[in-house]
Design a protein around this motif. Structure first.
Motif, PDB file in Angstrom:
ATOM      1  N   SER A 196      -7.223   1.391  18.832  1.00  0.00           N
ATOM      2  CA  SER A 196      -7.691   2.531  18.032  1.00  0.00           C
ATOM      3  C   SER A 196      -8.966   2.085  17.326  1.00  0.00           C
ATOM      4  CB  SER A 196      -6.602   2.945  17.030  1.00  0.00           C
ATOM      5  OG  SER A 196      -6.923   4.144  16.375  1.00  0.00           O
ATOM      6  N   PRO A 197     -10.091   2.047  18.047  1.00  0.00           N
ATOM      7  CA  PRO A 197     -11.266   1.298  17.594  1.00  0.00           C
ATOM      8  C   PRO A 197     -12.212   2.009  16.628  1.00  0.00           C
ATOM      9  CG  PRO A 197     -11.662   2.187  19.770  1.00  0.00           C
ATOM     10  CD  PRO A 197     -10.250   2.562  19.416  1.00  0.00           C
ATOM     11  N   ASN A 198     -11.961   3.280  16.311  1.00  0.00           N
ATOM     12  CA  ASN A 198     -12.891   4.005  15.439  1.00  0.00           C
ATOM     13  C   ASN A 198     -12.350   4.047  14.015  1.00  0.00           C
ATOM     14  OD1 ASN A 198     -14.861   4.973  17.576  1.00  0.00           O
ATOM     15  ND2 ASN A 198     -12.908   5.724  18.375  1.00  0.00           N
ATOM     16  N   LEU A 199     -12.979   3.292  13.136  1.00  0.00           N
ATOM     17  CA  LEU A 199     -12.532   3.153  11.752  1.00  0.00           C
ATOM     18  C   LEU A 199     -13.259   4.161  10.877  1.00  0.00           C
ATOM     19  CD1 LEU A 199     -11.644   0.519  13.139  1.00  0.00           C
ATOM     20  CD2 LEU A 199     -12.290  -0.708  11.062  1.00  0.00           C
ATOM     21  N   VAL A 200     -12.488   4.941  10.113  1.00  0.00           N
ATOM     22  CA  VAL A 200     -13.067   5.982   9.268  1.00  0.00           C
ATOM     23  C   VAL A 200     -12.657   5.737   7.814  1.00  0.00           C
ATOM     24  CG1 VAL A 200     -13.293   8.451   8.855  1.00  0.00           C
ATOM     25  CG2 VAL A 200     -12.896   7.613  11.193  1.00  0.00           C
ATOM     26  N   PHE A 201     -13.651   5.522   6.955  1.00  0.00           N
ATOM     27  CA  PHE A 201     -13.421   5.321   5.524  1.00  0.00           C
ATOM     28  C   PHE A 201     -13.532   6.678   4.840  1.00  0.00           C
ATOM     29  CE2 PHE A 201     -14.317   1.155   7.045  1.00  0.00           C
ATOM     30  CZ  PHE A 201     -13.786   0.250   6.141  1.00  0.00           C
ATOM     31  N   THR A 202     -12.381   7.271   4.541  1.00  0.00           N
ATOM     32  CA  THR A 202     -12.330   8.608   3.950  1.00  0.00           C
ATOM     33  C   THR A 202     -12.272   8.582   2.422  1.00  0.00           C
ATOM     34  OG1 THR A 202      -9.935   8.558   4.181  1.00  0.00           O
ATOM     35  CG2 THR A 202     -11.179   9.609   5.957  1.00  0.00           C
ATOM     36  N   LYS A 203     -11.990   7.403   1.848  1.00  0.00           N
ATOM     37  CA  LYS A 203     -11.867   7.217   0.395  1.00  0.00           C
ATOM     38  C   LYS A 203     -10.790   8.111  -0.212  1.00  0.00           C
ATOM     39  CE  LYS A 203     -16.389   5.287  -0.720  1.00  0.00           C
ATOM     40  NZ  LYS A 203     -15.816   4.009  -1.159  1.00  0.00           N
ATOM     41  N   HIS A 204      -9.690   8.314   0.512  1.00  0.00           N
ATOM     42  CA  HIS A 204      -8.660   9.214  -0.010  1.00  0.00           C
ATOM     43  C   HIS A 204      -7.546   8.500  -0.780  1.00  0.00           C
ATOM     44  CE1 HIS A 204      -6.781   8.011   3.847  1.00  0.00           C
ATOM     45  NE2 HIS A 204      -5.623   8.317   3.272  1.00  0.00           N
ATOM     46  N   GLY A 205      -7.558   7.162  -0.800  1.00  0.00           N
ATOM     47  CA  GLY A 205      -6.541   6.484  -1.589  1.00  0.00           C
ATOM     48  C   GLY A 205      -6.415   5.013  -1.269  1.00  0.00           C
ATOM     49  N   TRP A 206      -5.533   4.352  -2.024  1.00  0.00           N
ATOM     50  CA  TRP A 206      -5.222   2.940  -1.835  1.00  0.00           C
ATOM     51  C   TRP A 206      -3.775   2.791  -1.388  1.00  0.00           C
ATOM     52  CZ3 TRP A 206      -7.089  -2.144  -3.700  1.00  0.00           C
ATOM     53  CH2 TRP A 206      -8.494  -2.184  -3.829  1.00  0.00           C
ATOM     54  N   PHE A 207      -3.520   1.771  -0.594  1.00  0.00           N
ATOM     55  CA  PHE A 207      -2.151   1.456  -0.223  1.00  0.00           C
ATOM     56  C   PHE A 207      -1.510   0.707  -1.385  1.00  0.00           C
ATOM     57  CE2 PHE A 207       1.300  -0.895   1.793  1.00  0.00           C
ATOM     58  CZ  PHE A 207       1.840   0.066   2.642  1.00  0.00           C
ATOM     59  N   THR A 208      -0.372   1.215  -1.813  1.00  0.00           N
ATOM     60  CA  THR A 208       0.366   0.646  -2.947  1.00  0.00           C
ATOM     61  C   THR A 208       1.707   0.134  -2.470  1.00  0.00           C
ATOM     62  OG1 THR A 208      -0.685   2.139  -4.516  1.00  0.00           O
ATOM     63  CG2 THR A 208       1.427   1.204  -5.171  1.00  0.00           C
ATOM     64  N   THR A 209       2.182  -0.924  -3.089  1.00  0.00           N
ATOM     65  CA  THR A 209       3.504  -1.421  -2.738  1.00  0.00           C
ATOM     66  C   THR A 209       4.265  -1.787  -4.009  1.00  0.00           C
ATOM     67  OG1 THR A 209       4.694  -2.895  -1.227  1.00  0.00           O
ATOM     68  CG2 THR A 209       2.891  -3.856  -2.489  1.00  0.00           C
ATOM     69  N   ALA A 210       5.562  -1.974  -3.870  1.00  0.00           N
ATOM     70  CA  ALA A 210       6.408  -2.259  -5.025  1.00  0.00           C
ATOM     71  C   ALA A 210       7.348  -3.407  -4.712  1.00  0.00           C
ATOM     72  CB  ALA A 210       7.217  -1.014  -5.409  1.00  0.00           C
ATOM     73  N   MET A 211       7.483  -4.326  -5.662  1.00  0.00           N
ATOM     74  CA  MET A 211       8.404  -5.441  -5.534  1.00  0.00           C
ATOM     75  C   MET A 211       9.548  -5.190  -6.498  1.00  0.00           C
ATOM     76  SD  MET A 211       9.455  -8.444  -7.030  1.00  0.00           S
ATOM     77  CE  MET A 211      10.041 -10.058  -6.568  1.00  0.00           C
ATOM     78  N   MET A 212      10.777  -5.273  -6.016  1.00  0.00           N
ATOM     79  CA  MET A 212      11.930  -4.920  -6.839  1.00  0.00           C
ATOM     80  C   MET A 212      13.113  -5.820  -6.533  1.00  0.00           C
ATOM     81  SD  MET A 212      12.296  -1.419  -4.675  1.00  0.00           S
ATOM     82  CE  MET A 212      10.672  -1.655  -3.939  1.00  0.00           C
ATOM     83  N   ALA A 213      14.122  -5.732  -7.387  1.00  0.00           N
ATOM     84  CA  ALA A 213      15.351  -6.511  -7.216  1.00  0.00           C
ATOM     85  C   ALA A 213      16.538  -5.561  -7.159  1.00  0.00           C
ATOM     86  CB  ALA A 213      15.533  -7.485  -8.383  1.00  0.00           C
ATOM     87  N   ASN A 214      17.624  -6.030  -6.552  1.00  0.00           N
ATOM     88  CA  ASN A 214      18.885  -5.317  -6.670  1.00  0.00           C
ATOM     89  C   ASN A 214      19.247  -5.306  -8.155  1.00  0.00           C
ATOM     90  OD1 ASN A 214      21.979  -5.770  -7.103  1.00  0.00           O
ATOM     91  ND2 ASN A 214      21.822  -4.665  -5.164  1.00  0.00           N
TER      92      ASN A 214
END
Length: 342
Positions: A227-245
């Motif tokens: 998928s070689p066509n990279l498009v920078f749309t500036k629509h957001g950031w990837f966020t992640t969460a670290m958690m415990a039981n």
């Protein structure tokens, strides 16, 4: 190992069975277990090993880290954490959204800024992030320890995209997240939920025509190869969460709770340094590896055409989450205004 094998890699035996057989059943056990969604050297892996480093250097505990595929995919490791088989899990709201609908707020396009300094300050100071979200996670048996950004979202497509009409008739892979589907439907595409392990092959066979991810993940997973066509749309950031039981965490001594919190804070500071410049490095690696890659950075005028479709996604978020979601969204916007005002 080939890229295809990397994406198809799963444990040779049932991940859940393996985890159950070797589970740590006591909250006071010296060996803790932590699973995340990425590969060796990726952002979540770096965070996990910084967390491990702090735990092991400041206590007698040890920490065992499991990467993508070793105990299954995202849904598997969340199930194991809620069951108490895993002590810690790192999972993005893209997958947690089905469990905690309000976590889908990160997929409202153009809500988050894309300059790193503002994003990092938001995560450090946001009341929504640091006070409201922990309560929502606690209701699902999870102790939210840290939310952190991984990188700006970039879309890869089978041909360059500069306006919503270019997405027409294109199937864009999305995580199993209703609001993310709404975003790409608003953009004019056909959202297609797929588990991560199927994405490379689906792009290669044209079953889908695109997907979104931070640029480091596009490089790490070799997605640019198919998928070689990279498009920078500036629509957001990837966020992640670290958690415990939560039951595990609540059963810890005050000393160990502080240890875990301090380790999460330490890993956060380390990961912020790690991602600084990572996108540029990853893009350079991609361009060096392939002459087929194109890079499209949307102009302000082009972005406006996508941005004007964002309100319908915001409305859908409120419809999905009710008063709780609306209150969270208002707090989110207030926090962002304070950061951007500075």
């Amino acid at each position: 190992m080939s890229r295809m094998n990397k994406f198809r890699k799963l444990a040779g035996i049932s991940a859940f069975a393996f985890a159950a057989m070797t589970a740590v059943n006591s909250a006071n056990a010296a060996n803790w277990r932590y699973a995340h969604e990425e590969y060796e050297g990726d952002v979540q892996d770096v965070y996990a090993y910084k967390f491990k480093e702090y735990i092991e250097e400041n206590s007698d505990h040890t920490l065992q880290v499991f990467r993508f595929g070793e105990l299954g995919e995202s849904d598997d490791i969340m199930e194991q954490t809620q069951a108490g088989i895993l002590n810690f899990v790192n999972q993005s709201p893209g997958f947690t959204g089905s469990l905690i609908p309000e976590a889908q707020i990160f997929f409202i396009p153009y809500l988050m800024p894309t300059d790193m300094e503002t994003v990092v300050e938001f995560f450090r100071t946001s009341e929504a992030i640091n006070e409201d979200f922990p309560e929502l996670y606690a209701d699902k048996g999870l102790e939210l320890l840290k939310m952190y950004p991984e990188g700006e979202m970039v879309v890869t497509v089978d041909e360059p995209v500069t306006e919503p009409a270019d997405f027409n008739n294109k199937k864009i892979r999305v995580m199993t997240n209703p609001l993310l589907s709404e975003t790409y439907a608003a953009f004019g595409a056909t959202p297609t939920p797929l588990p991560w392990g199927e994405v490379y092959g689906a792009l290669q066979t044209n079953m889908i025509q695109g997907q979104e991810n931070p640029i480091f993940w596009i490089e790490s997973g070799g997605l640019y190869e198919v998928s070689p066509n990279l498009v920078f749309t500036k629509h957001g950031w990837f966020t992640t969460a670290m958690m415990a039981n939560k039951s595990f965490y609540d059963g810890l001594s005050d000393e160990d709770k502080k240890l875990v919190q301090d380790a999460a804070d330490f890993a956060f500071e380390e990961i912020i340094q790690h991602i600084d410049g990572l996108a540029d490095e990853s893009l350079a690696k991609i361009q060096e590896a392939s002459d087929d890659v194109t890079v499209t950075r949307l102009s302000d005028e082009q972005i406006a055409a996508f941005k004007e479709r964002a309100p319908q996604v915001e409305e859908k978020f409120i419809e999905m989450t009710g008063d709780t979601g609306e209150e969270l969204l208002n707090q989110f916007k207030e926090d962002l205004e304070e950061v951007q005002g500075e």
